[in-house]
Motif scaffolding. Sequence first.
Motif, short mmCIF file in Angstrom:
data_model
loop_
_atom_site.label_atom_id
_atom_site.label_comp_id
_atom_site.label_asym_id
_atom_site.label_seq_id
_atom_site.Cartn_x
_atom_site.Cartn_y
_atom_site.Cartn_z
N GLU A 1 -69.90 -42.97 25.58
CA GLU A 1 -69.79 -44.31 25.04
C GLU A 1 -69.09 -44.21 23.70
O GLU A 1 -69.31 -43.28 22.93
CB GLU A 1 -71.19 -44.90 24.84
CG GLU A 1 -71.84 -45.21 26.16
CD GLU A 1 -72.69 -46.46 26.06
OE1 GLU A 1 -72.16 -47.51 25.67
OE2 GLU A 1 -73.88 -46.36 26.38
N ASN A 2 -68.26 -45.19 23.42
CA ASN A 2 -67.55 -45.21 22.14
C ASN A 2 -68.48 -45.78 21.08
O ASN A 2 -68.34 -46.93 20.67
CB ASN A 2 -66.28 -46.05 22.30
CG ASN A 2 -65.39 -45.96 21.09
OD1 ASN A 2 -65.75 -45.33 20.09
ND2 ASN A 2 -64.23 -46.57 21.16
N ARG A 3 -69.45 -44.98 20.70
CA ARG A 3 -70.41 -45.43 19.68
C ARG A 3 -70.34 -44.49 18.49
O ARG A 3 -70.04 -43.32 18.65
CB ARG A 3 -71.84 -45.41 20.24
CG ARG A 3 -72.11 -46.54 21.21
CD ARG A 3 -73.59 -46.59 21.52
NE ARG A 3 -73.90 -47.67 22.46
CZ ARG A 3 -75.12 -47.98 22.85
NH1 ARG A 3 -76.15 -47.31 22.40
NH2 ARG A 3 -75.33 -48.96 23.70
N PRO A 4 -70.66 -45.01 17.30
CA PRO A 4 -70.62 -44.14 16.12
C PRO A 4 -71.55 -42.93 16.29
O PRO A 4 -72.64 -43.06 16.85
CB PRO A 4 -71.12 -45.04 14.99
CG PRO A 4 -71.00 -46.42 15.49
CD PRO A 4 -71.11 -46.36 16.98
N GLY A 5 -71.11 -41.80 15.84
CA GLY A 5 -71.97 -40.61 15.85
C GLY A 5 -71.92 -39.80 17.11
O GLY A 5 -72.52 -38.72 17.17
N ALA B 1 -70.34 -36.30 16.63
CA ALA B 1 -71.25 -35.45 15.85
C ALA B 1 -72.38 -34.94 16.72
O ALA B 1 -72.78 -33.77 16.67
CB ALA B 1 -71.81 -36.24 14.67
N ARG B 2 -72.91 -35.83 17.56
CA ARG B 2 -74.03 -35.47 18.42
C ARG B 2 -73.64 -34.39 19.43
O ARG B 2 -74.38 -33.44 19.67
CB ARG B 2 -74.51 -36.72 19.14
CG ARG B 2 -75.95 -36.71 19.52
CD ARG B 2 -76.27 -37.97 20.27
NE ARG B 2 -76.45 -39.13 19.40
CZ ARG B 2 -77.61 -39.41 18.81
NH1 ARG B 2 -78.64 -38.62 18.95
NH2 ARG B 2 -77.73 -40.47 18.05
N HIS C 1 -73.12 -31.14 17.60
CA HIS C 1 -74.40 -30.62 17.14
C HIS C 1 -75.14 -29.90 18.25
O HIS C 1 -75.81 -28.89 18.03
CB HIS C 1 -75.25 -31.78 16.61
CG HIS C 1 -76.48 -31.33 15.91
ND1 HIS C 1 -76.51 -31.13 14.55
CD2 HIS C 1 -77.70 -31.01 16.37
CE1 HIS C 1 -77.71 -30.70 14.22
NE2 HIS C 1 -78.45 -30.63 15.30
N ARG D 1 -77.18 -26.35 18.18
CA ARG D 1 -78.62 -26.43 18.47
C ARG D 1 -79.02 -25.51 19.61
O ARG D 1 -80.07 -24.88 19.59
CB ARG D 1 -78.96 -27.88 18.79
CG ARG D 1 -80.11 -28.13 19.76
CD ARG D 1 -81.46 -28.07 19.07
NE ARG D 1 -82.55 -28.40 19.95
CZ ARG D 1 -83.26 -27.49 20.64
NH1 ARG D 1 -82.98 -26.22 20.55
NH2 ARG D 1 -84.27 -27.87 21.40
N LEU E 1 -77.48 -36.12 26.97
CA LEU E 1 -77.31 -37.00 25.81
C LEU E 1 -77.13 -38.43 26.32
O LEU E 1 -76.36 -38.67 27.25
CB LEU E 1 -76.08 -36.57 24.99
CG LEU E 1 -76.16 -35.20 24.33
CD1 LEU E 1 -74.83 -34.86 23.67
CD2 LEU E 1 -77.28 -35.15 23.30
N ASP F 1 -75.62 -40.96 25.20
CA ASP F 1 -74.29 -41.55 25.10
C ASP F 1 -73.25 -40.91 26.03
O ASP F 1 -72.14 -41.41 26.14
CB ASP F 1 -73.78 -41.45 23.66
CG ASP F 1 -74.50 -42.43 22.74
OD1 ASP F 1 -75.00 -43.44 23.24
OD2 ASP F 1 -74.54 -42.16 21.52
N VAL F 2 -73.60 -39.79 26.65
CA VAL F 2 -72.63 -39.11 27.51
C VAL F 2 -72.78 -39.61 28.94
O VAL F 2 -73.85 -39.51 29.53
CB VAL F 2 -72.81 -37.58 27.43
CG1 VAL F 2 -71.89 -36.88 28.43
CG2 VAL F 2 -72.51 -37.09 26.03
#
Lengths: 591, 190
Positions: free
Chosen positions: B11-15, B18-19, B22, B26, B69, B71-72
């Motif tokens: 999804e074209n969402r902020p962060g 980075a997620r 990360h 992790r 995730l 958003d993925v």
Amino acid sequence: MNPQNPATDINGPRIEVGSTPKEMTGAEMVIQSLLDEGVDLVFGYPGGAIMPVYDSILDAPQIRHILVRHEQGASHMADGYARASGKVGVCIATSGPGATNLVTGLATACMDSSPIVAITGQVPTGLIGTDAFQEADVYGLSFSITKHSYLIRRTIDIPRVFAEAFYIARTGRPGPVLIDIPKDVQKQKGPYLRPEKIYLPGYEVPGKPSDEDLDRAVAAILSSQRPVLYVGGGAIASDAGPIIDEFVNLTGIPITTTLMGLGAFPRYHEYSLGMLGMHGALYTNKAVNEADLLIAAGARFDDRVTGKKDTFARRAKIIHFDADPAEHSKNVTAHVTATGDLRLAFEALLERFRAMKSLPDFSGWRKTIESWKNIHPLPYIKKDSHGSENNISPRYIIEELGRLAGPDAYITTDVGQHQMWAAQYYPCAKPRHFITSGGLGTMGFGLPAAIGVKFKFPDQPVISISGDGSIQMNIQELTTAVTHKLGIVVAILDNQALGMVRQWQDLFHGRRFSAIDLSDNPDFVKLAEAYGAAGEDVTRPEQVTGALERALSRIDGPTILRFRIRTQEGVFPIVPAGQSNENAIGEDQCE
Amino acid sequence: MRMTTISMLTENRPGVLARVCHLFSRRGFNLLSVCAERTDRFEVYCITVVVRCDDDRTLEQICKQLRKLVDVEEVTILSNAPTIERQVALIKVGVEEGRRDALVEESSHFSAKVVDLSPKCAIFELVSDEFRIESFLKFLEPYRVIEVVRSGKIGLFRGERHSFANLKQSNPVAIPLPAGSLAAGERKTY
């Protein structure tokens, strides 16, 4: 996208709204969103960046706010509430240190798949990135310790984010979700657009496992002679306990649980093997080692369970049921994997076995395990590990507590020796009634978790079993318990040392004792009294029963019971970290 | 050492970038390069990563953890089938007047374009797979290479095969929202 509400902006509005929206501030939207989710209890601590929300909360008498004494306490209370009830627990903190104090609580909930929503204030959007007063990038900090997280940039997004957050927290494999809200976003006004539907194209909630996988599992069970069911916290999170109970009673397959799975099946049922792994009974680990089929359900083959991985259940074919496909082949490669909700999975299995004309007979296998159990039972209850009856045996305290508290009691623990004794000896018979920080191993979890449970179930006994080390990491929450007249019992097994670390140093570090002495503990009884709680010192075995009875009968406030036990007391059996479960040290080899 | 190219729709969402990044630190996965941009749909973002991973089980874990995730939306391993993979390299080379024409001429064999020329320098642009970029860099060794910058990779399966099942799906399924513990119709109001 919905043609009526095309997504024209990267932040949504991917929402469908019914009636004319009401105009309100962001803070009011937070409260309205909580009401829409049916939240009636939140745990929190105010501060500069969350003050608009704390102002709005005054106008919502339906929501009871519990003022804690440390934000970590709030996160564990929300966690305890969530684990005991299966509902989403909510905690609130301010920006910066308030938010970072939640970090341990979020990580604890994430490791144990507990559904909580944490709301944090943030510095105003214009100040983000400027190292403003009480600014911390809690959104960035949250990535690896939450299931998902949000930093809300526009007031209008608040209802959508809350709807998504609660949905994500409680569905599938549950977990914590963080919502970070800058102060200006809380203050601005906008229309309250509560979505009727949410769009999460990347998020899937598992349903029933596929019929092919279920058939493969059934075939594997039918062709096995020595099956063992290995059940973890997933069985509790998915409320599969009663179905697993039926399945075990129908098939006669012996069942062992992980620490997180305790309560999924009655501990003293004849088919129960108790807990396996590092502190599992010798016969339990032997059963797993000799099994030709291991049916893992909602368990993740954690290193504390498997010991040395390539020796774990080495003779067994493995079936792995889990809601999270990423758990398949993460630690151990299973022969049959089935992704899906555990309750649905076991309902389907049960249906297949009920339809059979004749069921497999595993009574011979159970008899074999029974004979191992007779040779290698858990160490004797009443005596301490020195064989003396003059000192209080920690095992005896746990057993006596189990007898007196009854089957409806909720147990929370901290982390260390007392936690393992509780896991080994507490006769837990119901799901969600044994609440412990299993994955992260968070000392200081027990007391606040017990408070969270007690708020949800005020009429049930709630006992926090703790140690003299753990209890001091969040003892401030005793105030919260006193203020709200919570009749919880805190049983401190006081050995004047960090017992588990000491035991490892004793066994594996040549008895070089480093930084484990807690003989300078405060007087816990006086401390309890200073907080306004009751306190009692228990120094002799014959005092145990009376003290427990008095504490359990106190309903208008917490009681601290300080049980003095020997410093040298050890948890047995113990498998040295990284070694095969076959190498367990079974006898008491502490001094 | 095995390199694998993994492409994902998010999804074209902020962060979100980075997620994703990360997650690699992790989980202790080895991330070599990242390339990210919107797709033809504004709300969908495509992130392509190259990972170093020597066994299939770890690769499977990487894909599953990425897919987990929120958003993925989709994850696909490009290295498993014939693909077109591309990355961009910009290379600034110092070259004297006399040798310049020869260099430009020879560079055309690599399909490298000259995108900037100054009296003592030329900047070459090469859009290709990593092997041609590597061999072009090898070819340039006798010259004075001043700076090299390279992008991450992007790729698509060759032929009819879709890299993503839902790339063209324009109407994601909506989840009807359960109204918390409240029965429908008795929603409390603020």
